[in-house]
Scaffold this active site. Sequence first.
Site, short mmCIF file in Angstrom:
data_model
loop_
_atom_site.label_atom_id
_atom_site.label_comp_id
_atom_site.label_asym_id
_atom_site.label_seq_id
_atom_site.Cartn_x
_atom_site.Cartn_y
_atom_site.Cartn_z
N LYS A 192 21.34 38.77 42.76
CA LYS A 192 22.58 38.66 42.01
C LYS A 192 23.67 39.42 42.74
O LYS A 192 23.64 40.65 42.84
CB LYS A 192 22.45 39.22 40.60
CG LYS A 192 23.66 38.79 39.76
CD LYS A 192 23.94 39.67 38.59
CE LYS A 192 24.71 40.91 38.93
NZ LYS A 192 26.08 40.70 39.40
N GLY A 244 24.14 50.30 43.86
CA GLY A 244 25.33 50.35 43.02
C GLY A 244 25.52 51.74 42.46
O GLY A 244 25.09 52.73 43.06
N SER A 245 26.13 51.81 41.30
CA SER A 245 26.48 53.13 40.75
C SER A 245 25.26 53.82 40.16
O SER A 245 24.31 53.18 39.71
CB SER A 245 27.55 52.96 39.67
OG SER A 245 27.05 52.16 38.63
N GLU A 247 25.16 55.37 37.41
CA GLU A 247 25.10 55.08 35.96
C GLU A 247 24.25 53.83 35.72
O GLU A 247 23.36 53.83 34.87
CB GLU A 247 26.50 54.86 35.38
CG GLU A 247 27.34 56.12 35.29
CD GLU A 247 27.62 56.76 36.65
OE1 GLU A 247 27.81 56.01 37.64
OE2 GLU A 247 27.61 58.00 36.73
N VAL A 248 24.53 52.77 36.47
CA VAL A 248 23.76 51.53 36.28
C VAL A 248 22.32 51.74 36.76
O VAL A 248 21.37 51.24 36.14
CB VAL A 248 24.44 50.33 36.95
CG1 VAL A 248 23.57 49.08 36.88
CG2 VAL A 248 25.79 50.05 36.30
N GLY A 249 22.13 52.50 37.83
CA GLY A 249 20.79 52.82 38.30
C GLY A 249 19.96 53.44 37.19
O GLY A 249 18.78 53.12 37.00
N GLU A 266 19.47 52.51 45.38
CA GLU A 266 20.37 53.10 46.38
C GLU A 266 21.69 53.30 45.66
O GLU A 266 22.39 52.33 45.37
CB GLU A 266 20.48 52.13 47.57
CG GLU A 266 20.89 52.83 48.84
CD GLU A 266 22.38 52.91 48.98
OE1 GLU A 266 22.96 53.92 48.51
OE2 GLU A 266 22.97 51.99 49.54
N CYS A 300 29.07 53.93 49.98
CA CYS A 300 28.27 54.90 49.22
C CYS A 300 28.04 56.18 50.00
O CYS A 300 27.96 57.25 49.43
CB CYS A 300 26.94 54.28 48.80
SG CYS A 300 26.08 53.51 50.16
N GLU A 397 32.20 60.74 42.60
CA GLU A 397 32.41 59.74 43.63
C GLU A 397 33.74 59.02 43.34
O GLU A 397 33.90 58.42 42.28
CB GLU A 397 31.25 58.74 43.56
CG GLU A 397 31.21 57.76 44.68
CD GLU A 397 29.96 56.87 44.64
OE1 GLU A 397 29.52 56.51 43.54
OE2 GLU A 397 29.45 56.55 45.72
#
Length: 794
Positions: A192, A244-245, A247-249, A266, A300, A397
């Site tokens: 995705k 990704g971020s 938070e989503v991790g 990551e 990142c 970040e």
Amino acid sequence: MSIAEIFDNMDYGPAPESSEAALQWIAARKGKFDHFINGDWVKPSSKKWFESLNPATGKSLAKIATGNARDIDAAVSAARAAQKGWRDLGGPARARYLYALARAIQRNARLLAVLETLDNGKPVRETRDIDIPLVARHFYHHAGWAHLQDQEFGDFEPMGVIGQIIPWNFPLLMLAWKIAPAIAAGNTVILKPAEYTSLTALCFAEICKDVGLPEGVVNIVTGDGKTGEALVKHPDIHKIAFTGSTEVGRLIRQATAGSGKHLTLELGGKSPFIVFDDADLDSAVEGVVDAIWFNQGQVCCAGSRLLLQEGIAEKMVAKLQKRMETLRIGDPLDKSIDMGAIVDPVQLSTIKSLVKKGAVEGGTVWQPKCDMPEGGCFYPPTLISDVTPASTVAQEEIFGPVIVSMTFRTPDEAVAIANNTRYGLAASVWSENINLALDIAPKLDCGVVWINSTNQFDAACGFGGNRESGYGREGGHEGMMEVLKPKFLSRLPSYKETKAPTPADYKTGATLADLDRTPKLYIGGKQARPDSGYSLPVFSAKGDKIGEVGEGNRKDIRNAVEAARKATSWTKASSHNRAQVLYYLAENLDIRKAEFADRLKLMSGVSAKKAQAEVDATIQRLFSYGAWTDKYESAVHSPPMRGVTLAMKEPIGTIGIVCPDDNPLLSMVSLAAPALAMGNRIILIASERHPLTATDFYQVLETSDMPAGAVNIITGPRDELTKTLAEHDDVKSVWYFGPQGGSRLVEAASTGNMKRTWVNNGKARDWFDIAQAEGREFLAQATQIKNIWIPYGE
Ligand code: NAI
């Protein structure tokens, strides 16, 4: 006019790249894109498409399908159906497809570069010279791994179906990082893309079709976070790989907890760029340009914290500001510009509000007087100085072209400031003194270190972070290990829980002469009374009460973690010395083997012969790991740039280990010894059902020169103790080998500091079988790899 005057007065002339071919490519598809499922274009079942904008102009580029759970289901079914055939094709045949993909990417390089620039806003100079060549390199490199798979990974097999979720900052490169290793190894994938940047992934789908990649091997479902969520939740996925971020991790870790899905993350970073007094300042200035203004700082691992040694701080800032005045911001399709557009207005407003916060917190915000383009999503290069290490802009970040600067006096202070963040992705170290640089590198708590360079990437070198920057590595041998699993794993039987004593059995006051000697906990090299003041009964296999152990609680776990944190001498000891201690443990256990065998027989009800065999195997295991301490070696990668990359296997720190009930002595040592061999300090939660061999074992520890705090043993209620361990921020990894519920507990509770976890998913290993219970798999779990890029050779 003299030549010098001509140079001084020369006007900058634009060198625009034509967008015609890319726009035609979009137009030929009527500006509307469906999902790519099972080798074909499939309309979204939502019948909805969203706009993808060009951030440099704000204009719509194309309509992209909004994926939902039904689309994901169709893609997963296709990937499942294709997986066995793809695996059975064999590595060399798969390699041919990857070579074909690499060549097709090279043939379409210009189209892909321009498409990426239109969709993302990054300068075409970067997509042309960095993103797309690296994409091709990834497919070439991993074609090689596919070819060598049987030779190099003979005991491993593909994980199966992998869900991959990628961000918008390197759209096609992140796709390559995810897809190339996964399909090389024989997995099939559903990828995705990020909602801002789907176009190059869809162009790649066409390339897959063109080269005749078998249907269902690569599936691409577009959409936003909700589409990602549906992918994460799908029960037939074996692994999720996410970039990704943080938070989503975290959400993904929560959503997959206990599902048995393998996970690599990551995540974000706040990487230090450390400049020492003796650095070549002009090179360092160019380094900063590459560190933070590459891709508008939306990287990142961007060097976003500039740490300057006091002696050169003023000079460096002056040089940097001068250089910033020359940076050109503008149309990303202009080959002469340095910085393009920020990906989206949402990201732009995040950057603006963080910079404002930096000023409010006392930072001095400086921006050059550069020409800014009209309209579009642009932000100037920005330096915020006088920030304190704890301020928001030094900790959060920003993910934009903003660097914050701080000063330090000594190398130790530089390391302390560098590590003072919740992230741990990358670092750059600048010094002409190689001794100093190589002294600093191991002390930095991060996954990548660049010495006198920055933002270097290659398919042969692992990339990934520590702490809240996630776990797992992508690239090279390390990355291949994240898409393969040991063959025996799919054949393991379920873990059978031995019936634990019921609460009614507890504290019943049953008496036995043996109870006079109630073992305590073992914390910081000392026997310690449990904080609760309570003991728990221990029952034999027949149900007789045969002893008591301390009922450990949160406080005991915290004390054990504190003791482990202080036991740095174990980590600093040479591998030779650690081996000596492990041999010594084996010898001391050997002296007491009859006693241990009797205990095992009584406790777990095995025959005398089996008990003896378990003690013998335990002694052998200790000898094995004594042997492994200096043989599980680091590697040196050879990227196609000047220099080499040292892939250093480093200990993780403090590891919490939750032991199973089966073969309580052998399983405990099988888990403890590899962790110790690699220099970690450990907290063992003993088998809840059969804890007495663990408490006997600390008497062996006491006579074997094991430094205080390197091994701590807690007895008591497993799940309660496990939860505290998994939530503790100073514990960097938790290994769990109990019943299924605990795997879920550990994974769900691990998100505080995004610690690594290694769980058995309710499966039981044969602790006597060396293939399942010893060796590289265990050592890999006991280490994290730091890739250190160093100048070397011409
Ligand atoms: P994000 O983490 O929200 O998005 C990354 C990917 O995850 C996208 O494909 C998105 O659709 C998907 N996603 C979002 N929510 C999801 C969920 N609940 N389950 C599954 N997938 C989900 O990043 P975003 O919002 O684009 O950027 C926000 C911040 O994240 C940035 O400002 C930056 O600080 C950081 N970031 C870090 C990146 C990195 O490479 N480490 C890359 C992109 C963003």
